[in-house]
Scaffold this active site. Structure first.
Site, PDB file in Angstrom:
ATOM      1  N   LEU A  41      -4.862  -6.237  -1.634  1.00 23.83           N
ATOM      2  CA  LEU A  41      -3.814  -5.858  -2.345  1.00 23.83           C
ATOM      3  C   LEU A  41      -2.635  -5.287  -1.079  1.00 23.83           C
ATOM      4  O   LEU A  41      -3.366  -4.355  -0.357  1.00 23.83           O
ATOM      5  CB  LEU A  41      -3.996  -4.678  -3.408  1.00 23.83           C
ATOM      6  N   ASP A  42      -1.431  -5.509  -1.287  1.00 26.60           N
ATOM      7  CA  ASP A  42      -0.633  -4.921  -0.351  1.00 26.60           C
ATOM      8  C   ASP A  42      -0.720  -3.126  -0.377  1.00 26.60           C
ATOM      9  O   ASP A  42      -1.231  -2.535  -1.450  1.00 26.60           O
ATOM     10  CB  ASP A  42       0.824  -4.967  -0.726  1.00 26.60           C
ATOM     11  N   LYS A  43      -0.395  -2.759   0.594  1.00 32.93           N
ATOM     12  CA  LYS A  43      -0.509  -0.878   0.643  1.00 32.93           C
ATOM     13  C   LYS A  43      -0.117  -0.489  -0.603  1.00 32.93           C
ATOM     14  O   LYS A  43      -0.554   0.403  -1.110  1.00 32.93           O
ATOM     15  CB  LYS A  43       0.313  -0.553   1.930  1.00 32.93           C
ATOM     16  N   ARG A  53       5.668 -11.209  -5.041  1.00 31.25           N
ATOM     17  CA  ARG A  53       7.036 -10.304  -4.656  1.00 31.25           C
ATOM     18  C   ARG A  53       8.005 -11.625  -4.171  1.00 31.25           C
ATOM     19  O   ARG A  53       9.101 -11.474  -4.737  1.00 31.25           O
ATOM     20  CB  ARG A  53       6.745  -9.598  -3.494  1.00 31.25           C
TER      21      ARG A  53
END
Length: 345
Positions: A148-150, A262
């Site tokens: 998962l992205d930061k 996104r």
């Protein structure tokens, strides 16, 4: 060549080939050990002299095995991990000897890398799991099969041994097309998709900035298939013409590309609120919001994306396991403020 068996204090395992045994030594050992080690790891152990075939140290992975052959292997202790473990709090949803499932907070990087060599989820898992990590590729570390992205929060699973790592990695590579793997996200986006339910099928590749992704033509050299299914759950500040200033949506991934949700939502004109990379052209829309939504959106410091559901097949039992995590407080506060904006209209 030194014989490691003369001074070995590590655990040994003696195996006898069954009547149907045939083929290469490395392949036979990998299958006989039930996935405890990958074939490449077995091959490396053979080349290091950790295997005896019919009483003689064998360093040839392709040596043939026949019925009745006795094979002895020194089982290696996992090496100490790099990076080192760090005492970082974790919200553990489930844990056993094969897997650990956590709810990752926003702001936590999953894997060490340039600019983030410490303070990551991997550091936290090494500290938390300690000796229950039996080693991925011979190193005592967790097996990361998805990320998962930061600044994306939500449910994430990691493997604690080689066999679990390979099993989970195969499920994620299959993207749930033939198995039970399921990933679902909730996001707060600008505007409202034209269709309340739909599929975005748009290949992704690198953009001009190496850290970003963009929709690409299929003919592009780095274009990779990317499919996202979405459904609008709630519309905020809706106008008489059925448009809305913001929406709460659910997304399910059929593929798992970097920044997929996104980029796909920005591609259809509904970028995520707070997204620093893909919603720059929508920043002035905050001025159209009533209070308290205006202040809340302006102060929201990350992309409004949460991985709320993850389902997968347990690598040992075969049971389908489903885990959910409610949206975190900051994102719930954002949703509440937008709902209050509706009330103010």
């Amino acid at each position: 060549m030194n014989d490691p068996f003369k001074q070995a204090e590590r655990p040994r395992k003696v195996l006898v080939a069954e009547e149907e045994a045939e083929g290469r030594l490395d392949a036979w050992l990998a299958a006989t050990l039930g996935g405890e080690f990958s074939r490449s790891r077995i091959k490396s152990l053979i080349e290091q002299g950790a295997v005896r075939h019919k009483g003689v140290v064998c360093t040839e992975p392709k040596r043939k095995v026949a019925a009745g052959d006795q094979v002895e292997i020194i089982l290696p202790e996992p090496e100490d991990p790099e990076p080192k473990g760090e005492d970082i709090p974790l919200e553990v949803l489930y844990e056993d000897s094969d897997v650990i499932v956590i709810s990752k907070p926003a702001g936590l990087v999953v894997h060490p890398g340039a600019g983030n060599w410490t303070g990551t989820l991997v550091n936290a898992l090494i500290h938390h799991c300690r000796d229950s990590l039996s080693g991925i590729g011979g190193v005592r570390r967790p097996g990361i099969v998805h990320r998962l992205d930061k600044d994306t929060s939500g449910v994430l699973v990691a493997a604690k041994n080689d066999a679990a790592h390979r099993h989970l990695a195969a499920q994620f590579a299959d993207h749930g097309r033939t198995g039970p793997l399921e990933r679902a996200y909730q996001a707060v986006v600008w505007g409202r998709p034209k269709q309340l339910r739909g599929t975005i099928d748009a290949p992704l590749g690198r953009s001009g900035d190496r850290t970003k992704r963009a929709v690409k033509r299929e003919a592009s050299g780095d274009a990779r298939e990317a499919v996202t299914h979405y459904e609008v759950l709630e519309r905020f500040l809706e106008k008489p013409d059925a448009t809305a200033l913001a929406s709460l949506i659910e997304c399910q991934l059929e593929t798992g590309r970097t920044h997929q949700i996104r980029v796909h939502m920005a591609h259809i004109g509904c970028p995520l609120i707070g997204d620093p990379d893909y919603s720059a052209g929508f920043r002035t829309k905050v001025n159209l919001l009533p209070e308290p939504a205006k202040s809340t959106v302006r102060d929201f410091g990350r992309q409004a994306l949460h991985a709320y559901l993850l389902a997968f097949e347990h690598p040992r039992t075969g049971d389908v396991m489903t885990f959910t995590a409610p949206v975190p407080k900051d994102m719930q506060h954002l949703i509440d403020a937008l709902q209050q904006g509706d009330d103010a209209l």
